[in-house]
Design an enzyme around this catalytic site. Structure first.
Site, short mmCIF file in Angstrom:
data_model
loop_
_atom_site.label_atom_id
_atom_site.label_comp_id
_atom_site.label_asym_id
_atom_site.label_seq_id
_atom_site.Cartn_x
_atom_site.Cartn_y
_atom_site.Cartn_z
CE LYS A 205 -2.09 1.93 3.57
NZ LYS A 205 -3.02 2.22 4.68
NE ARG B 275 -4.62 -0.70 7.39
CZ ARG B 275 -3.81 0.16 7.98
NH1 ARG B 275 -4.19 0.81 9.08
NH2 ARG B 275 -2.61 0.39 7.49
CD GLN C 269 -10.02 5.05 11.12
OE1 GLN C 269 -10.46 4.02 11.63
NE2 GLN C 269 -9.73 5.10 9.82
#
Length: 321
Positions: free
Chosen positions: A67, A110, A138
């Site tokens: 990533k 995740r 978030q």
């Protein structure tokens, strides 16, 4: 190669899917069947951005990939998310690139999934009051993931931005739960489960505010210099980590470690060990802290799931590469 845009990725993997997939990859890591490689994370010197690369390999699937992305604080003025990420997956047998996956949403869930796994393993089963410090994007993933593992009825939140609090309030109250925007101290003192998810570089949560038995997910520190908890709180707690080396170098533990109050040998409780059933908290009245720095295996787990589901459904954009 299959290209899976951001919007499609968000349709293919739910929060519950992410919790299951991330739990499996942490267990695989603890068993020695999956590995994250050293992280690259640097200030770019341009646009005040932080850019990083996280890579790894999970032999149990198998999935190999990386990533790339980071944090651009000026993006909000452009109508973009401050966090930008993409995942590149490779065929583990040949090394060929097989998928490019938009990963802003996947990074969010995740992260929430890891936090939820720690909460499910370490927080009291009847925890009903969730405290959230930092009500940015978030926080939404953290809220939804926590609700998936604990009977949350009341959400307390702090954020310096009233628009962030308003957005989180609307979501929580739409779900039929009580919401209160409070001071840092009140959120910390009253929560059964406390989640800190800010970009802070100074401690926000004091040791004296946290009562015995409370579980904390410290999710904001993922870069050198970041800090959300007082060192005294970290030292007093039973700490669980996603990765020991990351915890002492870029995580919440970095400050206690740097001043010699926390030894790496003490960080023997890992999320992989807990989710695999091999390790458990020592006492129910301990303060527990999950230092979630974020590892590549989490990203690969959710991206690989999106890839498999896109293939099965004939979705995404295929191209020669």
């Amino acid at each position: 190669m299959l290209i899976i845009p951001e919007q499609l990725a968000s349709q293919l993997v739910s929060v519950e899917d992410a919790i299951a997939a991330v739990g499996e990859v942490f267990a695989a890591s603890y068993a020695g069947n999956a590995q994250s490689y050293p992280v690259v994370r640097e200030q770019t010197g341009h646009a005040n951005a932080v850019f990083g690369v996280k890579a790894g390999f999970d032999a149990s699937l198998p999935v190999l990939g990386l990533k790339a992305g980071g944090y651009w604080p000026g993006n909000v003025k452009r109508g973009l998310g401050n966090h930008q990420s993409s995942v590149l997956l490779f065929d583990a047998d040949t090394g060929r690139a097989i998928a490019l996956v938009g990963a802003n949403y996947l990074t969010g869930i995740r992260t929430g999934a890891a936090s939820a796994l720690a909460t499910r393993s370490l927080a009291s089963a009847d925890s009903s009051i969730l405290g959230i410090v930092g009500a940015g994007v978030q926080s939404i993933h953290q809220y939804r993931a926590t609700r998936a593992v604990r009977p949350i009825a009341h959400v307390l939140a702090w954020d310096p931005n009233p628009d962030n609090l308003r957005r989180l309030r609307n979501l929580v109250e739409a779900d039929g739960l009580r919401f209160d925007a409070l001071s840092l101290e009140r959120v910390a003192r009253d929560a059964d489960v406390l989640i800190t998810v800010t970009p802070s570089s100074v401690p926000l949560i004091r040791r004296e505010w946290i009562r015995p038995g409370v579980h904390i997910n410290a999710m904001g520190a993922d870069t050198t210099g970041k800090q959300e908890l007082e060192v005294e709180l970290v030292v007093a707690a039973s700490v669980i980590v996603d990765d020991i080396q990351q915890a002492v170098s870029i995580g919440e533990c970095q400050h206690a470690y740097a001043c010699g109050l926390l030894k790496a040998e003490k960080l023997n409780l890992t999320l992989g060990g807990v989710v695999s059933g091999t390790q458990q908290r020592s006492a129910t009245d301990d303060i527990t802290i999950f230092d979630g720095t974020g590892i590549a295996l989490q990203d690969l787990a959710v991206a690989a799931l999106a890839y498999r589901r896109a293939l099965e459904a004939g979705l995404g954009f295929a191209c020669d590469f």
